[in-house]
Design a protein around this motif. Structure first.
Motif, short mmCIF file in Angstrom:
data_model
loop_
_atom_site.label_atom_id
_atom_site.label_comp_id
_atom_site.label_asym_id
_atom_site.label_seq_id
_atom_site.Cartn_x
_atom_site.Cartn_y
_atom_site.Cartn_z
N THR A 127 0.82 -1.21 0.00
CA THR A 127 0.00 0.00 0.00
C THR A 127 0.85 1.26 0.00
OG1 THR A 127 -1.65 -1.24 1.27
CG2 THR A 127 -1.93 1.14 1.12
N PHE A 128 1.88 1.30 0.86
CA PHE A 128 2.73 2.48 0.92
C PHE A 128 3.53 2.66 -0.37
CE2 PHE A 128 3.17 2.95 5.84
CZ PHE A 128 1.83 3.29 5.89
N MET A 129 3.99 1.56 -0.95
CA MET A 129 4.69 1.65 -2.24
C MET A 129 3.74 2.19 -3.31
SD MET A 129 7.92 0.75 -2.24
CE MET A 129 9.14 -0.25 -1.37
N ALA A 130 2.49 1.70 -3.28
CA ALA A 130 1.51 2.17 -4.26
C ALA A 130 1.22 3.65 -4.08
CB ALA A 130 0.22 1.36 -4.13
N LEU A 131 1.09 4.11 -2.83
CA LEU A 131 0.87 5.53 -2.56
C LEU A 131 2.00 6.38 -3.14
CD1 LEU A 131 -0.45 5.61 1.13
CD2 LEU A 131 -1.64 6.51 -0.88
N THR A 132 3.23 5.94 -2.88
CA THR A 132 4.39 6.69 -3.37
C THR A 132 4.41 6.73 -4.89
OG1 THR A 132 5.62 5.98 -1.40
CG2 THR A 132 6.90 6.90 -3.22
N LYS A 133 4.15 5.60 -5.53
CA LYS A 133 4.14 5.51 -6.99
C LYS A 133 3.04 6.39 -7.58
CE LYS A 133 3.80 2.08 -10.72
NZ LYS A 133 2.47 2.44 -11.28
N GLU A 134 1.86 6.36 -6.97
CA GLU A 134 0.76 7.17 -7.48
C GLU A 134 1.06 8.65 -7.38
OE1 GLU A 134 -2.70 5.93 -5.32
OE2 GLU A 134 -2.45 3.84 -5.94
N ARG A 135 1.72 9.06 -6.29
CA ARG A 135 2.07 10.48 -6.16
C ARG A 135 3.08 10.89 -7.24
NH1 ARG A 135 3.45 12.98 -0.50
NH2 ARG A 135 1.18 13.24 -0.52
N VAL A 136 4.08 10.06 -7.48
CA VAL A 136 5.07 10.38 -8.51
C VAL A 136 4.39 10.52 -9.86
CG1 VAL A 136 7.06 9.48 -9.78
CG2 VAL A 136 7.02 9.33 -7.28
N GLU A 137 3.50 9.59 -10.16
CA GLU A 137 2.79 9.65 -11.45
C GLU A 137 1.90 10.89 -11.52
OE1 GLU A 137 0.72 5.97 -11.53
OE2 GLU A 137 2.45 4.82 -12.29
N ARG A 138 1.28 11.26 -10.40
CA ARG A 138 0.43 12.44 -10.37
C ARG A 138 1.25 13.70 -10.60
NH1 ARG A 138 -1.41 15.96 -6.29
NH2 ARG A 138 -3.50 16.77 -6.67
N VAL A 139 2.41 13.79 -9.96
CA VAL A 139 3.28 14.96 -10.14
C VAL A 139 3.76 15.05 -11.59
CG1 VAL A 139 5.52 15.94 -9.52
CG2 VAL A 139 4.01 15.07 -7.73
N GLN A 140 4.13 13.91 -12.15
CA GLN A 140 4.58 13.90 -13.55
C GLN A 140 3.46 14.30 -14.49
OE1 GLN A 140 6.07 9.89 -13.92
NE2 GLN A 140 8.12 10.44 -13.24
N ARG A 141 2.26 13.82 -14.20
CA ARG A 141 1.12 14.18 -15.05
C ARG A 141 0.81 15.67 -14.95
NH1 ARG A 141 -1.86 10.71 -13.14
NH2 ARG A 141 -3.08 11.90 -11.65
N GLN A 142 0.87 16.21 -13.72
CA GLN A 142 0.64 17.64 -13.55
C GLN A 142 1.70 18.46 -14.27
OE1 GLN A 142 0.46 17.97 -9.25
NE2 GLN A 142 -1.76 18.13 -9.28
N ALA A 143 2.96 17.97 -14.23
CA ALA A 143 4.03 18.69 -14.92
C ALA A 143 3.79 18.70 -16.42
CB ALA A 143 5.37 18.06 -14.59
N ALA A 144 3.30 17.58 -16.94
CA ALA A 144 3.04 17.49 -18.38
C ALA A 144 1.85 18.36 -18.78
CB ALA A 144 2.78 16.05 -18.79
#
Length: 384
Positions: free
Chosen positions: A204-221
């Motif tokens: 769960t914690f790994m998934a949370l971290t991965k989802e945040r990274v993907e969200r930040v990357q998506r926002q940057a794009a």
């Protein structure tokens, strides 16, 4: 089926240590992800505590009881601290380690150390409190939409409940003696639940971290790095969704800052960038709610106005044009800013974005050709 406590403890040591190592390896690949480091240290500490518990009767009780539970409680405190770090809040390592320190200090009190019920109640209250606090911290951050947020909250809350239930059980049911504790069903069940929790929380914690990274990357794009407004990609996607999702009129406005190259040449690119940022701030302040505004590239911008006919859109465009013409910088008296605007409406052209862009671009070109600092509508609107 009888659960063998020593075997469960050994498996718990191995699983917890592997999970902690994975957290630390993930952190080594991204040193900015501080929660991963904290969770890694927490699980390695928990593995050490489980190892000491497994040696009950082999090593002195001061280590297998006092030190082991001090480390275990500290591990739960670190998990809570990692959650706080993940949510961008202060770590509060003092509180995280205070629980273990309290346990260790009370072990020097003979009456407390001699009472297994007192030890179980205190350890359960502190560990359960940290789990509940972690669940609360995750709930507090719910404004950030992450898919794994609620599973993590439920997982920590459920584990807190397990510890809370141990408190009345310690008071109402007979507890094993110190000699029989390694054969106790209590310890076996807790080890089994703890092992499941360790694996589940890791995923769960790994998934949370991965989802945040993907969200930040998506926002940057989806965000223009200079102005902070929508990028061309995000604007196009949003416009297409608006056009496909309703039959109501949609008006597209294209903006182009006049003589922008001359501004850069005369005042430098820093001033030019400032003009772009100031223009975007001004436009966002004047646009109605629900409007999509983004940067197409260079000094060209676009705005999609849903549920607006061309007359309403032109009123907003006129306000923007007039406000831009009034922009001034006292320290740069020679700086003059104006904008040309082209408009196209779906009712006259259709609901294909490419067609709207072509007609708005043609109108914008006509505004430039006719003297700039003006608004022109598409040929289809002029014909109507």
């Amino acid at each position: 089926m009888r659960l063998d406590t020593p075997t469960l403890l050994l498996v718990t040591v191995i699983v917890t240590f592997v999970v902690g190592t994975l957290f630390l390896l993930s952190w080594s690949q991204d040193r900015t992800a501080r929660p991963l480091a904290i969770w890694g240290v927490a699980h390695v500490t928990g593995a050490a505590a489980s190892g000491l518990l497994a040696l009950r009767g082999v090593i002195p009780d001061a280590a297998s009881i006092g030190l082991a539970n001090t480390l275990m409680i500290g591990a739960y405190g670190l998990i809570w601290s990692g959650v706080r770090a993940f949510e961008g809040r202060p770590l509060r390592l003092d509180l995280a380690l205070a629980g273990g320190a309290l346990w260790g200090a009370l072990c020097f009190v003979p009456d407390f150390y001699a009472s297994l019920a007192a030890r179980v109640i205190l350890a359960s209250a502190i560990a359960g409190g940290f789990c509940a606090a972690g669940a609360y911290e995750i709930w507090r951050g719910r404004a950030e939409a992450l898919v794994s947020r609620y599973p993590a909250m439920v997982l920590l809350g459920a584990y807190a409940l397990v510890y809370v239930l141990r408190i009345p059980l310690a008071l109402l049911t007979p507890l094993p003696t110190n000699q029989d504790v390694m054969q106790s069903a209590w310890l076996a069940i807790l080890c089994f639940v703890g092992m499941l929790f360790t694996v589940a929380i890791a995923f769960t914690f790994m998934a949370l971290t991965k989802e945040r990274v993907e969200r930040v990357q998506r926002q940057a794009a989806e965000t223009d790095p200079l102005t902070g407004i929508a990028s061309r990609r995000a604007l196009v996607a949003g416009a297409q969704a608006l056009l496909a999702g309703s039959d109501r009129p949609v008006t597209l406005l294209l903006f182009d800052l006049d003589h922008f190259k001359s501004i850069n040449d005369a005042h430098g690119h820093m001033v030019g960038d400032g003009v772009l940022v100031g223009f975007c701030c001004l436009v966002q302040a004047l646009l109605p709610p629900g409007a999509l505004f983004g940067r197409m590239g260079g000094e060209e911008f676009a705005c999609v106005l849903p549920d607006r006919d061309v007359e309403s859109a032109l009123r907003h465009a006129s306000q923007i044009r007039a406000a831009v013409a009034r922009l001034s910088v006292p320290s740069l008296p020679g700086l003059a800013v104006s904008v040309s605007i082209g408009a196209a409406e779906s009712a006259a052209i259709g609901r294909e974005l490419d067609a709207l862009l072509r007609h708005a671009d043609a109108a914008l070109y006509r505004a430039k050709r006719n003297g700039r600092n003006r608004i022109e509508v598409s040929a289809a609107l002029r014909a109507a």
